[in-house]
Design a protein around this motif. Structure first.
Motif, PDB file in Angstrom:
ATOM      1  N   VAL A  97       0.875  -1.176   0.000  1.00  0.00           N
ATOM      2  CA  VAL A  97       0.000   0.000   0.000  1.00  0.00           C
ATOM      3  C   VAL A  97       0.906   1.218   0.000  1.00  0.00           C
ATOM      4  O   VAL A  97       1.754   1.366   0.877  1.00  0.00           O
ATOM      5  N   LEU A  98       0.736   2.054  -0.964  1.00  0.00           N
ATOM      6  CA  LEU A  98       1.541   3.252  -1.107  1.00  0.00           C
ATOM      7  C   LEU A  98       0.619   4.460  -1.019  1.00  0.00           C
ATOM      8  O   LEU A  98      -0.308   4.596  -1.804  1.00  0.00           O
ATOM      9  N   VAL A  99       0.861   5.312  -0.052  1.00  0.00           N
ATOM     10  CA  VAL A  99       0.069   6.523   0.124  1.00  0.00           C
ATOM     11  C   VAL A  99       0.963   7.702  -0.243  1.00  0.00           C
ATOM     12  O   VAL A  99       2.013   7.898   0.360  1.00  0.00           O
ATOM     13  N   ILE A 100       0.547   8.463  -1.228  1.00  0.00           N
ATOM     14  CA  ILE A 100       1.306   9.633  -1.647  1.00  0.00           C
ATOM     15  C   ILE A 100       0.482  10.865  -1.273  1.00  0.00           C
ATOM     16  O   ILE A 100      -0.536  11.156  -1.896  1.00  0.00           O
ATOM     17  N   GLY A 101       0.921  11.566  -0.254  1.00  0.00           N
ATOM     18  CA  GLY A 101       0.183  12.716   0.249  1.00  0.00           C
ATOM     19  C   GLY A 101       0.501  14.018  -0.457  1.00  0.00           C
ATOM     20  O   GLY A 101      -0.212  15.011  -0.292  1.00  0.00           O
ATOM     21  N   ALA A 102       1.549  14.026  -1.266  1.00  0.00           N
ATOM     22  CA  ALA A 102       1.973  15.274  -1.910  1.00  0.00           C
ATOM     23  C   ALA A 102       0.902  15.853  -2.818  1.00  0.00           C
ATOM     24  O   ALA A 102       0.733  17.069  -2.880  1.00  0.00           O
ATOM     25  N   THR A 103       0.176  15.006  -3.521  1.00  0.00           N
ATOM     26  CA  THR A 103      -0.828  15.516  -4.454  1.00  0.00           C
ATOM     27  C   THR A 103      -1.962  16.213  -3.718  1.00  0.00           C
ATOM     28  O   THR A 103      -2.447  17.256  -4.169  1.00  0.00           O
ATOM     29  N   ASP A 104      -2.368  15.669  -2.592  1.00  0.00           N
ATOM     30  CA  ASP A 104      -3.453  16.281  -1.826  1.00  0.00           C
ATOM     31  C   ASP A 104      -3.025  17.640  -1.288  1.00  0.00           C
ATOM     32  O   ASP A 104      -3.737  18.636  -1.431  1.00  0.00           O
ATOM     33  N   ARG A 105      -1.851  17.690  -0.678  1.00  0.00           N
ATOM     34  CA  ARG A 105      -1.373  18.962  -0.133  1.00  0.00           C
ATOM     35  C   ARG A 105      -1.163  19.994  -1.233  1.00  0.00           C
ATOM     36  O   ARG A 105      -1.504  21.162  -1.089  1.00  0.00           O
ATOM     37  N   ALA A 106      -0.600  19.561  -2.349  1.00  0.00           N
ATOM     38  CA  ALA A 106      -0.323  20.495  -3.440  1.00  0.00           C
ATOM     39  C   ALA A 106      -1.600  21.078  -4.024  1.00  0.00           C
ATOM     40  O   ALA A 106      -1.665  22.275  -4.306  1.00  0.00           O
ATOM     41  N   GLN A 107      -2.617  20.248  -4.178  1.00  0.00           N
ATOM     42  CA  GLN A 107      -3.840  20.800  -4.766  1.00  0.00           C
ATOM     43  C   GLN A 107      -4.515  21.781  -3.824  1.00  0.00           C
ATOM     44  O   GLN A 107      -5.112  22.748  -4.263  1.00  0.00           O
ATOM     45  N   HIS A 108      -4.386  21.572  -2.507  1.00  0.00           N
ATOM     46  CA  HIS A 108      -4.942  22.546  -1.560  1.00  0.00           C
ATOM     47  C   HIS A 108      -4.194  23.881  -1.641  1.00  0.00           C
ATOM     48  O   HIS A 108      -4.798  24.938  -1.497  1.00  0.00           O
ATOM     49  N   CYS A 109      -2.905  23.815  -1.870  1.00  0.00           N
ATOM     50  CA  CYS A 109      -2.089  25.033  -1.905  1.00  0.00           C
ATOM     51  C   CYS A 109      -2.105  25.739  -3.257  1.00  0.00           C
ATOM     52  O   CYS A 109      -2.044  26.971  -3.307  1.00  0.00           O
ATOM     53  N   PHE A 110      -2.157  24.973  -4.343  1.00  0.00           N
ATOM     54  CA  PHE A 110      -1.896  25.563  -5.651  1.00  0.00           C
ATOM     55  C   PHE A 110      -3.051  25.510  -6.648  1.00  0.00           C
ATOM     56  O   PHE A 110      -2.911  26.022  -7.759  1.00  0.00           O
ATOM     57  N   TRP A 111      -4.178  24.905  -6.279  1.00  0.00           N
ATOM     58  CA  TRP A 111      -5.278  24.793  -7.247  1.00  0.00           C
ATOM     59  C   TRP A 111      -5.727  26.159  -7.743  1.00  0.00           C
ATOM     60  O   TRP A 111      -5.998  26.355  -8.927  1.00  0.00           O
ATOM     61  N   GLN A 112      -5.772  27.118  -6.851  1.00  0.00           N
ATOM     62  CA  GLN A 112      -6.246  28.458  -7.232  1.00  0.00           C
ATOM     63  C   GLN A 112      -5.362  29.099  -8.303  1.00  0.00           C
ATOM     64  O   GLN A 112      -5.812  29.982  -9.033  1.00  0.00           O
ATOM     65  N   PHE A 113      -4.124  28.670  -8.406  1.00  0.00           N
ATOM     66  CA  PHE A 113      -3.222  29.220  -9.415  1.00  0.00           C
ATOM     67  C   PHE A 113      -3.279  28.451 -10.723  1.00  0.00           C
ATOM     68  O   PHE A 113      -2.723  28.898 -11.727  1.00  0.00           O
ATOM     69  N   SER A 114      -3.944  27.291 -10.717  1.00  0.00           N
ATOM     70  CA  SER A 114      -3.946  26.395 -11.873  1.00  0.00           C
ATOM     71  C   SER A 114      -5.259  26.359 -12.622  1.00  0.00           C
ATOM     72  O   SER A 114      -5.292  25.967 -13.780  1.00  0.00           O
ATOM     73  N   ASP A 115      -6.337  26.735 -11.959  1.00  0.00           N
ATOM     74  CA  ASP A 115      -7.673  26.563 -12.532  1.00  0.00           C
ATOM     75  C   ASP A 115      -8.354  27.908 -12.757  1.00  0.00           C
ATOM     76  O   ASP A 115      -8.744  28.579 -11.801  1.00  0.00           O
ATOM     77  N   PRO A 116      -8.528  28.305 -14.018  1.00  0.00           N
ATOM     78  CA  PRO A 116      -9.191  29.585 -14.289  1.00  0.00           C
ATOM     79  C   PRO A 116     -10.616  29.679 -13.732  1.00  0.00           C
ATOM     80  O   PRO A 116     -11.127  30.780 -13.524  1.00  0.00           O
ATOM     81  N   ALA A 117     -11.246  28.549 -13.456  1.00  0.00           N
ATOM     82  CA  ALA A 117     -12.597  28.571 -12.888  1.00  0.00           C
ATOM     83  C   ALA A 117     -12.589  28.779 -11.376  1.00  0.00           C
ATOM     84  O   ALA A 117     -13.644  28.984 -10.774  1.00  0.00           O
ATOM     85  N   HIS A 118     -11.415  28.715 -10.750  1.00  0.00           N
ATOM     86  CA  HIS A 118     -11.330  28.904  -9.296  1.00  0.00           C
ATOM     87  C   HIS A 118     -11.665  30.369  -8.966  1.00  0.00           C
ATOM     88  O   HIS A 118     -11.213  31.281  -9.660  1.00  0.00           O
ATOM     89  N   PRO A 119     -12.460  30.620  -7.919  1.00  0.00           N
ATOM     90  CA  PRO A 119     -12.853  31.998  -7.591  1.00  0.00           C
ATOM     91  C   PRO A 119     -11.669  32.927  -7.283  1.00  0.00           C
ATOM     92  O   PRO A 119     -11.782  34.135  -7.475  1.00  0.00           O
ATOM     93  N   PRO A 126       2.617  34.616 -10.498  1.00  0.00           N
ATOM     94  CA  PRO A 126       3.905  34.190 -11.066  1.00  0.00           C
ATOM     95  C   PRO A 126       3.821  32.791 -11.688  1.00  0.00           C
ATOM     96  O   PRO A 126       3.136  31.904 -11.169  1.00  0.00           O
ATOM     97  N   ALA A 127       4.528  32.613 -12.767  1.00  0.00           N
ATOM     98  CA  ALA A 127       4.507  31.332 -13.489  1.00  0.00           C
ATOM     99  C   ALA A 127       4.845  30.136 -12.601  1.00  0.00           C
ATOM    100  O   ALA A 127       4.205  29.083 -12.735  1.00  0.00           O
ATOM    101  N   PRO A 128       5.822  30.235 -11.678  1.00  0.00           N
ATOM    102  CA  PRO A 128       6.097  29.063 -10.837  1.00  0.00           C
ATOM    103  C   PRO A 128       4.886  28.632 -10.005  1.00  0.00           C
ATOM    104  O   PRO A 128       4.696  27.438  -9.771  1.00  0.00           O
ATOM    105  N   LEU A 129       4.063  29.579  -9.579  1.00  0.00           N
ATOM    106  CA  LEU A 129       2.854  29.211  -8.828  1.00  0.00           C
ATOM    107  C   LEU A 129       1.828  28.562  -9.742  1.00  0.00           C
ATOM    108  O   LEU A 129       1.168  27.598  -9.354  1.00  0.00           O
ATOM    109  N   ARG A 130       1.681  29.082 -10.958  1.00  0.00           N
ATOM    110  CA  ARG A 130       0.702  28.513 -11.892  1.00  0.00           C
ATOM    111  C   ARG A 130       1.103  27.107 -12.329  1.00  0.00           C
ATOM    112  O   ARG A 130       0.255  26.291 -12.654  1.00  0.00           O
TER     113      ARG A 130
END
Length: 95
Positions: free
Chosen positions: A30-52, A59-63
Motif C-alpha cells: 500500500v503506497l500513500v502519496i500525500g503530496a498531491t493532496d497537499r499540493a492541490q490545496h495550496c496551488f489549485w487556485q493558481f492552476s484553474d481559471p474557474a477557481h474563484p 507568477p509562473a512558478p505558482l501557476r
C-alpha cells in the motif's frame, strides 16, 4: 507479507521508497502519496481559471507548481511499478 509506505515525494522519502521496493516482493503493498493532496490545496487556485481566486497574473512558478507535483508523482509511481514483478494489479484512488 504486506508493506505500507507513505511518500511525500521529497528526495528522502523517494529514497526510502526505493529501498522498500528493492526488498523482497510483498504479496500486498500500500503506497500513500500525500503530496498531491497537499499540493492541490495550496496551488489549485493558481492552476484553474474557474477557481474563484484564480489570478492570471500570478507568477509562473505558482501557476505550474501543481502540475510539477503531479508529474513528479507520476514518475515515482512509474518507478515503483517498474520494480514490481508481473503479474501485478494496481488500484489508484484519490479522495
Amino acid at each position: 507479507m504486506a508493506r505500507i509506505a507513505y511518500v511525500d515525494c521529497s528526495p528522502i522519502m523517494e529514497a526510502t521508497l526505493a529501498a522498500l521496493v528493492a526488498q523482497d516482493y510483498a504479496d500486498l503493498s500500500v503506497l500513500v502519496i500525500g503530496a498531491t493532496d497537499r499540493a492541490q490545496h495550496c496551488f489549485w487556485q493558481f492552476s484553474d481559471p474557474a477557481h474563484p481566486r484564480y489570478d492570471p497574473e500570478a507568477p509562473a512558478p505558482l501557476r505550474r507548481a501543481l502540475w510539477r507535483v503531479y508529474e513528479r508523482v507520476d514518475t515515482v509511481v512509474g518507478d515503483v511499478l517498474a520494480h514490481i514483478p508481473d503479474p501485478k494489479s494496481v488500484i489508484v484512488m484519490s479522495d
